[in-house]
Motif scaffolding. Structure first.
Motif, PDB file in Angstrom:
ATOM      1  N   GLU A 140       7.143  -3.948   8.916  1.00  8.42           N
ATOM      2  CA  GLU A 140       6.856  -5.088   9.790  1.00  8.42           C
ATOM      3  C   GLU A 140       6.078  -4.676  11.043  1.00  8.42           C
ATOM      4  N   THR A 141       6.117  -3.377  11.388  1.00  8.15           N
ATOM      5  CA  THR A 141       5.353  -2.933  12.562  1.00  8.15           C
ATOM      6  C   THR A 141       3.879  -2.721  12.234  1.00  8.15           C
ATOM      7  N   GLY A 142       3.514  -2.890  10.950  1.00  2.42           N
ATOM      8  CA  GLY A 142       2.112  -2.748  10.590  1.00  2.42           C
ATOM      9  C   GLY A 142       1.708  -1.349  10.190  1.00  2.42           C
ATOM     10  N   MET A 143       2.695  -0.506   9.903  1.00  2.00           N
ATOM     11  CA  MET A 143       2.420   0.871   9.480  1.00  2.00           C
ATOM     12  C   MET A 143       1.749   0.876   8.106  1.00  2.00           C
ATOM     13  N   THR A 144       0.776   1.763   7.947  1.00  2.00           N
ATOM     14  CA  THR A 144       0.185   1.982   6.631  1.00  2.00           C
ATOM     15  C   THR A 144       1.158   2.818   5.810  1.00  2.00           C
ATOM     16  N   MET A 145       1.560   2.298   4.646  1.00  2.00           N
ATOM     17  CA  MET A 145       2.615   2.986   3.896  1.00  2.00           C
ATOM     18  C   MET A 145       2.257   3.102   2.421  1.00  2.00           C
ATOM     19  N   ILE A 146       2.571   4.274   1.849  1.00  2.00           N
ATOM     20  CA  ILE A 146       2.538   4.401   0.391  1.00  2.00           C
ATOM     21  C   ILE A 146       3.924   4.844  -0.033  1.00  2.00           C
ATOM     22  N   CYS A 147       4.579   4.049  -0.884  1.00  2.00           N
ATOM     23  CA  CYS A 147       5.938   4.378  -1.288  1.00  2.00           C
ATOM     24  C   CYS A 147       5.996   4.567  -2.789  1.00  2.00           C
ATOM     25  N   VAL A 148       6.428   5.743  -3.191  1.00  2.00           N
ATOM     26  CA  VAL A 148       6.773   5.943  -4.593  1.00  2.00           C
ATOM     27  C   VAL A 148       8.232   5.547  -4.712  1.00  2.00           C
ATOM     28  N   THR A 149       8.523   4.503  -5.470  1.00  2.00           N
ATOM     29  CA  THR A 149       9.912   4.058  -5.534  1.00  2.00           C
ATOM     30  C   THR A 149      10.168   3.249  -6.805  1.00  2.00           C
ATOM     31  N   HIS A 150      11.424   3.197  -7.182  1.00  2.00           N
ATOM     32  CA  HIS A 150      11.826   2.341  -8.297  1.00  2.00           C
ATOM     33  C   HIS A 150      12.505   1.078  -7.797  1.00  2.00           C
ATOM     34  N   GLU A 151      12.508   0.884  -6.474  1.00  2.00           N
ATOM     35  CA  GLU A 151      13.157  -0.293  -5.909  1.00  2.00           C
ATOM     36  C   GLU A 151      12.215  -1.484  -6.023  1.00  2.00           C
ATOM     37  N   MET A 152      12.332  -2.215  -7.108  1.00  2.00           N
ATOM     38  CA  MET A 152      11.386  -3.301  -7.346  1.00  2.00           C
ATOM     39  C   MET A 152      11.572  -4.453  -6.370  1.00  2.00           C
ATOM     40  N   GLY A 153      12.801  -4.611  -5.875  1.00  2.00           N
ATOM     41  CA  GLY A 153      13.049  -5.640  -4.862  1.00  2.00           C
ATOM     42  C   GLY A 153      12.214  -5.354  -3.621  1.00  2.00           C
ATOM     43  N   PHE A 154      12.195  -4.097  -3.241  1.00  2.00           N
ATOM     44  CA  PHE A 154      11.399  -3.677  -2.080  1.00  2.00           C
ATOM     45  C   PHE A 154       9.922  -3.953  -2.343  1.00  2.00           C
ATOM     46  N   ALA A 155       9.470  -3.619  -3.557  1.00  2.00           N
ATOM     47  CA  ALA A 155       8.069  -3.842  -3.909  1.00  2.00           C
ATOM     48  C   ALA A 155       7.715  -5.325  -3.789  1.00  2.00           C
ATOM     49  N   LYS A 156       8.613  -6.169  -4.298  1.00  2.00           N
ATOM     50  CA  LYS A 156       8.326  -7.614  -4.292  1.00  2.00           C
ATOM     51  C   LYS A 156       8.224  -8.158  -2.875  1.00  2.00           C
ATOM     52  N   THR A 157       9.121  -7.699  -1.977  1.00  2.00           N
ATOM     53  CA  THR A 157       9.150  -8.309  -0.650  1.00  2.00           C
ATOM     54  C   THR A 157       8.174  -7.664   0.319  1.00  2.00           C
ATOM     55  N   VAL A 158       7.899  -6.382   0.165  1.00  2.00           N
ATOM     56  CA  VAL A 158       7.165  -5.676   1.217  1.00  2.00           C
ATOM     57  C   VAL A 158       5.726  -5.331   0.841  1.00  2.00           C
ATOM     58  N   ALA A 159       5.493  -5.007  -0.451  1.00  2.00           N
ATOM     59  CA  ALA A 159       4.191  -4.440  -0.816  1.00  2.00           C
ATOM     60  C   ALA A 159       3.066  -5.458  -0.753  1.00  2.00           C
ATOM     61  N   ASN A 160       1.862  -4.984  -0.364  1.00  2.00           N
ATOM     62  CA  ASN A 160       0.653  -5.781  -0.550  1.00  2.00           C
ATOM     63  C   ASN A 160       0.136  -5.608  -1.966  1.00  2.00           C
ATOM     64  N   ARG A 161       0.407  -4.410  -2.482  1.00  2.00           N
ATOM     65  CA  ARG A 161      -0.158  -4.050  -3.775  1.00  2.00           C
ATOM     66  C   ARG A 161       0.826  -3.149  -4.495  1.00  2.00           C
ATOM     67  N   VAL A 162       0.915  -3.312  -5.810  1.00  2.00           N
ATOM     68  CA  VAL A 162       1.748  -2.411  -6.605  1.00  2.00           C
ATOM     69  C   VAL A 162       0.828  -1.674  -7.564  1.00  2.00           C
ATOM     70  N   ILE A 163       1.071  -0.339  -7.651  1.00  2.00           N
ATOM     71  CA  ILE A 163       0.251   0.472  -8.550  1.00  2.00           C
ATOM     72  C   ILE A 163       1.158   1.037  -9.624  1.00  2.00           C
TER      73      ILE A 163
END
Lengths: 257, 364
Positions: A199-222
């Motif tokens: 939410e602070t606008g940090m540029t982030m790349i997350c390798v994760t299996h937390e799909m809930g996190f991906a759905k709510t936070v990610a701009n893009r999923v790879i």
């Protein structure tokens, strides 16, 4: 162009990370094949895929914990080469959070946080400690400052690790499966910290299996498999309308259980 | 909805606690162990009382000549008469205050290092390690301060033992660290091979050989007229020999540090020396404290070998005293005294290292 216009321009399409035709081999094993990826300032990317797909290796190339053999990597405009100056300059700007926290067990939590600001950024100790305490407040464990990492729970340790990276004021944060080594009860506290960071606008790349996190936070999923980027999309489309069969299979396995 | 009822905590059975419980568990847990316990008690009973009788109860303590040793027990008069030589060797009695000052000052200088609140530990430690040895040498030798010159060949006894051991330990540690780091520097093949060759050479040669070479062979290679102090040669030989052992002990510690620690330090932008000095070595050295102390203790006892090149440390002085026709036949007392002295030094070191280990324990 005035400074203000320049910074406005930057905010819109400033490229923070760019991988161009990047390949990597471990001896003869081709781990990463022709990776192209552009990450803009403030973007939040989630990388998923089966184990051994090369997703961790890819983000570890971005701060050169792993070397790539072909192609180019640019981080904040600087190309990653064998040149140690470039590597150190980039590592100052890129924070990384590891699966196993990798806190320094011989130092207190506070010393873990202030070590790099003092020795790399050359901050005076007082300033570094004030900044560290502020970050510990943010990750909600200021009362643990004087303890050693071994006295904390896994979730607390990972929050300390996040704070430790943030102490260097990075422009980019890399997360390498930050919740995979945690007990289920502790995953949420770490994810909450990551959401706040996003939410602070940090540029982030997350390798994760937390799909809930991906759905709510990610701009893009790879989605990666066998060293290649198979599919890349914004989260809603990615989860509801995957294009590739391999992606569909992966999603059915990971979401089906 | 029902609530789960927790059971109460019960006390353990009587046979498991207290003196009886301890005896049963540890000494009489089966017929075989009961038998072994009784056998051990019997052995203690036949060995310990005679030793105590000889060493303490029947011993002669005071006097000035062997005629004063009238009892059946140990003749400690031999040790007390020769005590000065055992401590100072052939250092002239009138000048022995210099030795006392050196050790007294060292003791005073080191005391603040053990105080938690003392702020200048690094500076003081650096002074003790890098500056003090030269002051000590100057005062013991005398020439630099315009005192009567006492050549190193006249130094001896326990004071020489401590010089050999102290200099050997202090000099071998940093050298060992550098060799261990060098041996792991896979990206610098030349430096790595040099370290491997150095370590394997010195580890492969017996210390006696090293001492012989330093005392007999080295002078042959030196140009005519160049004098190189025998004690100095022995010190260099011992240091190089010990540093090879130290390097391998420290390498063991370096290998125990998980890859993640290096990666975390890298990711934070720490360069090689900062990573090594702040993250890797503090953890590695803590792990190998037992190994380092083990090497130190071995070195302290190995200093007795300088006897063969004509330096008279504690054991050398005892041997020398045993050859005195007035005191023939008191070897047991002499060796018992040496053994006890070494044991006290080594045991203190061992206890101190355990204290450091506990203090540095942050693993939980």
């Amino acid at each position: 162009m005035s400074d203000q216009a320049q910074s406005h321009h930057d905010a819109v399409d400033d490229v923070m990370i760019e991988l161009r035709g990047m390949h990597k081999w471990y001896d003869k094993f081709h781990v990463l094949k022709d990776i192209d990826l552009v990450v803009h300032k403030g973007e939040r990317i989630v990388v998923c895929g089966p184990s051994g797909s090369g997703k961790s290796t890819m983000i570890r190339c971005i701060n050169r914990l792993e070397e790539h053999q072909r192609g180019q990597i640019f981080v904040d405009g600087v190309e990653l080469t064998g040149d140690l100056k470039h590597v150190e300059q980039i590592r100052k700007e890129v924070g990384m959070v590891f699966q196993h926290f990798n806190l320094f067990p011989h130092l207190t939590v506070l010393d873990n946080l202030t070590l790099a600001p003092i020795w790399v950024r050359k901050l005076p100790r007082k300033e570094a400690e004030a900044a560290a305490m502020a970050l510990l407040e943010k990750v909600k464990i200021p009362e643990q400052a004087k303890k050693y990492p071994g006295q904390l729970s896994g979730g607390q340790q990972q929050r300390v690790a996040i704070a430790r990276s943030l102490c260097m004021n990075p422009k980019i944060m890399l997360f390498d499966e930050p919740t995979s080594a945690l007990d289920p009860e502790m995953i949420k506290e770490v994810l909450d910290t990551m959401v706040e960071l996003a939410e602070t606008g940090m540029t982030m790349i997350c390798v994760t299996h937390e799909m809930g996190f991906a759905k709510t936070v990610a701009n893009r999923v790879i989605f990666m498999d066998e060293g290649e980027i198979i599919e890349e999309n914004e989260p809603h489309e990615f989860f509801n309308n995957p294009k590739q069969d391999r992606t569909k299979l992966f999603l059915s396995q990971i979401l089906g259980h | 909805m029902s609530t789960f009822e927790r059971g109460p905590d019960l006390p353990p059975p009587v046979t498991q606690v207290g003196v009886i419980g301890w005896l049963r568990r540890n000494l009489f847990s089966s017929w075989l162990y009961s038998f072994l316990t009784l056998l051990a008690l019997y052995l203690v009973w036949i060995v310990v009382p005679p030793v105590i009788n000889w060493a303490l109860l029947d011993a002669s303590w005071s006097g000035t000549a062997r005629e004063d040793c009238t009892s059946d027990g140990a003749c400690w008069v031999f040790v007390s008469v020769r005590f000065n030589q055992f401590m100072y060797g052939f250092y002239p009695e009138a000048q022995q205050w210099r030795v006392n000052i050196i050790y007294g000052t060292l003791f005073l200088l080191m005391t603040p290092l053990f105080l938690k609140a003392f702020p200048w530990k690094t500076a003081l430690g650096g002074f003790i390690i890098f500056v003090y040895p030269f002051i000590a040498y100057g005062l013991l030798d005398g020439a630099w301060f315009g005192l009567e010159v006492v050549e190193t060949t006249r130094w001896g006894g326990l004071s020489l033992t401590l010089i050999l051991a102290g200099v050997g330990c202090v000099a071998a540690l940093p050298l060992g660290i550098i060799l261990a780091l060098g041996r792991r520097a896979t990206d610098m093949p030349a430096a790595k091979s040099l370290c491997v060759i150095f370590i394997e050479f010195w580890r492969g040669v017996p210390l006696i050989t090293v001492l012989f070479m330093s005392s007999v062979m080295l002078p042959l290679f030196l140009p005519e007229g160049v004098q190189f102090d025998k004690l100095m040669r022995a010190l260099i030989g011992i240091t190089l020999f010990q540093s090879a052992y130290m390097a391998e002990v420290i390498r063991g510690g370096l290998q125990a540090i998980p890859k993640g620690q290096y990666e975390a330090a890298d990711a934070l932008g720490l360069g090689y020396w900062k990573k090594t000095g702040l993250i890797v070595l503090p953890q590695a050295m803590k792990i190998v404290i037992p190994g380092i102390v083990n090497t130190f203790i071995a070195l302290i006892k190995d200093t007795t070998l300088v006897l063969i090149i004509g330096l008279f440390e504690l054991l050398g002085m005892i041997q020398n005293a045993l050859n005195d026709p007035n005191w023939l036949g008191y070897a047991t007392e002499g060796y018992a005294f040496t053994a006890l002295t070494f044991w006290i030094i080594c045991f203190s070191l061992s206890r101190y290292s355990m204290r450091i280990e506990r203090k540095l324990h942050t693993g939980h």
